[in-house]
Design a protein around this motif. Sequence first.
Motif, short mmCIF file in Angstrom:
data_model
loop_
_atom_site.label_atom_id
_atom_site.label_comp_id
_atom_site.label_asym_id
_atom_site.label_seq_id
_atom_site.Cartn_x
_atom_site.Cartn_y
_atom_site.Cartn_z
N SER A 216 12.68 14.58 1.45
CA SER A 216 12.91 13.16 1.74
C SER A 216 11.59 12.40 1.78
O SER A 216 10.54 12.93 2.11
N ILE A 217 11.70 11.14 1.41
CA ILE A 217 10.54 10.27 1.31
C ILE A 217 10.49 9.40 2.56
O ILE A 217 11.51 8.85 2.97
N ASP A 218 9.30 9.30 3.19
CA ASP A 218 9.21 8.50 4.41
C ASP A 218 8.73 7.08 4.15
O ASP A 218 9.35 6.11 4.53
N MET A 219 7.57 6.98 3.48
CA MET A 219 7.00 5.65 3.25
C MET A 219 6.91 5.43 1.76
O MET A 219 6.70 6.38 1.00
N ILE A 220 7.00 4.19 1.35
CA ILE A 220 6.87 3.91 -0.08
C ILE A 220 6.25 2.53 -0.27
O ILE A 220 6.59 1.58 0.44
N THR A 221 5.29 2.45 -1.19
CA THR A 221 4.74 1.14 -1.57
C THR A 221 4.64 1.11 -3.09
O THR A 221 4.43 2.15 -3.72
N THR A 222 4.80 -0.06 -3.66
CA THR A 222 4.75 -0.12 -5.12
C THR A 222 3.82 -1.23 -5.61
O THR A 222 3.61 -2.23 -4.92
N SER A 223 3.26 -1.02 -6.79
CA SER A 223 2.59 -2.10 -7.50
C SER A 223 3.25 -2.12 -8.89
O SER A 223 4.19 -1.36 -9.12
N GLU A 224 2.76 -2.93 -9.79
CA GLU A 224 3.44 -3.02 -11.08
C GLU A 224 3.28 -1.73 -11.91
O GLU A 224 4.15 -1.36 -12.68
N VAL A 225 2.18 -1.02 -11.69
CA VAL A 225 1.98 0.20 -12.50
C VAL A 225 1.93 1.49 -11.70
O VAL A 225 1.71 2.56 -12.27
N ALA A 226 2.13 1.41 -10.41
CA ALA A 226 2.06 2.65 -9.62
C ALA A 226 2.98 2.59 -8.41
O ALA A 226 3.31 1.51 -7.91
N VAL A 227 3.41 3.77 -7.96
CA VAL A 227 4.18 3.89 -6.73
C VAL A 227 3.47 4.92 -5.88
O VAL A 227 3.07 5.97 -6.38
N SER A 228 3.29 4.62 -4.61
CA SER A 228 2.76 5.63 -3.70
C SER A 228 3.85 5.94 -2.70
O SER A 228 4.52 5.02 -2.19
N LEU A 229 4.04 7.20 -2.43
CA LEU A 229 5.03 7.54 -1.42
C LEU A 229 4.56 8.72 -0.60
O LEU A 229 3.60 9.40 -0.96
N THR A 230 5.23 8.95 0.52
CA THR A 230 4.81 10.07 1.38
C THR A 230 5.99 11.00 1.65
O THR A 230 7.15 10.57 1.68
N ILE A 231 5.64 12.27 1.85
CA ILE A 231 6.64 13.26 2.26
C ILE A 231 6.06 14.05 3.44
O ILE A 231 4.84 14.12 3.60
N ASP A 232 6.97 14.60 4.28
CA ASP A 232 6.43 15.40 5.39
C ASP A 232 6.76 16.88 5.21
O ASP A 232 6.57 17.68 6.11
N ALA B 114 3.96 10.67 -15.84
CA ALA B 114 3.04 9.84 -15.06
C ALA B 114 1.80 10.62 -14.66
O ALA B 114 1.80 11.85 -14.73
N THR B 115 0.78 9.87 -14.26
CA THR B 115 -0.41 10.52 -13.72
C THR B 115 -0.23 10.62 -12.22
O THR B 115 0.14 9.63 -11.57
N ILE B 116 -0.51 11.80 -11.68
CA ILE B 116 -0.21 12.02 -10.26
C ILE B 116 -1.48 12.32 -9.48
O ILE B 116 -2.32 13.09 -9.91
#
Length: 440
Positions: A334-350, A366-368
């Motif tokens: 499951s994903i806790d936090m998520i933020t997006t821009s036009e070319v990237a998504v950042s998310l967190t997992i625990d 994608a590049t990770i």
Amino acid sequence: MKVLKFGGTSVGSVANMKNVKSIINDGEKKIVVLSAMSGTTNILVGIANDIKERNIDKALIDVKTLQEKYLDVINELLSNTDLNSLAAHYINERFDFLTAAIKTPFSKLLENKILAQGELLSTFMFNCYLQQEGINSKLLAALDFMAIDDAKEPNKVYIKKQLSKLLNTSKAADIYITQGFICLDNNGEVSNLQRGGSDYTATIIGAAIKAEEVQIWTDIDGMHNNDPRFVEGTKAISNLSFDEAAELAYFGAKILHPQTVLPVAVDGIPVRLKNTMDPEASGTSITNNHIENGIKAIAAKDNITAIKIKSGRMLQAHGFLKKVFEIFETYETSIDMITTSEVAVSLTIDNDLNLEKIVSELEAFATIEVDKNQTIVCLVGHSIVDHKETPLLFKILKDVKIRMISYGGSRNNISLLIDTKDKIDTLKKLNTYLFEPVTV
Ligand code: ASP
Ligand code: MG
């Protein structure tokens, strides 16, 4: 009827058990949920691990030492010889099971049965003690009514039916004692509600019997406005709403199991957090009412992994997030936090158990970038996003290196992702600015 839950420290010594007795012995009918004595579940986890790794000798020593501890406890607690031998017999039976388990091949079920012993022991001993003190108490076996379904959610219909049957058919008692944490799974096998799950047991019972109130008794005077392990001068919060409490419990306030408030929030059954060592302190009351707005508390959750997914294909494309989420869904992460821009998504997992597989699937398009050892700092308060203090945050945080920020996901929460090494400093800074009476 009220439901009162006492945690590991509250039943962790004979002196504390006596304290619990005086708290509950007030002439009101109640259900009392107990954890295992503090330290026991950790030792049982260790024993199960040793069985898994075939460290047989170590497991045998730990079982023996624990057995001696329990026999010492009843010798101090139970002066009545009949009750003392009844408890000794029960303890020896449980430890015979553990000794036999060491010689059995490891399985998840065996582990669950091992972990269940702590609550079985504490409740049996405590019930004997109440009998000795002339209290009309009765043991209710959690395994006769507490069950989870195949989604690991409490089986509400079954629990309600079984519990009311047990309460109606058993000889009426003033105080019913039951085990927290343990339950049956959908195959009728011994399972549990995850570590710290006794809190959850209490509110599941509270919801099933439509309790007047659920009280969670621990060794601290309520939920604090910051983490007392890292920050000095934290204060107990007197009122929280269910939403605020749920956010805080999930994001690290160790005092409460994350799911605790869910079963009772729907019916608005109040939850009160109380301190066994200071029963007169009013503690924290969790209800449907929003008493005040603004930033009420800060909590931090460690062991977070951040994943940045960068792809030119995201630009003005639809369905990109769906593709990303499906990969996490496949690996039940499951994903806790998520933020997006036009070319990237950042998310967190625990939970990074399947991190490598997730990353390799994401790399197909994608590049990770992966950052481990991250911490989510969570600020909670009713309508926090609208509050006049909130813009101050940006001023404060100019000194803190923030990896991600989540603002507006709910009105009650702002989350920041930082490097774990900056955690203590960040918590202290936030505390100074937000809760100490100095203006910036
Ligand atoms: N004894 C269990 C544990 O230590 C459950 C609880 O205490 O809530 O996790
Ligand atoms: Mg706990």
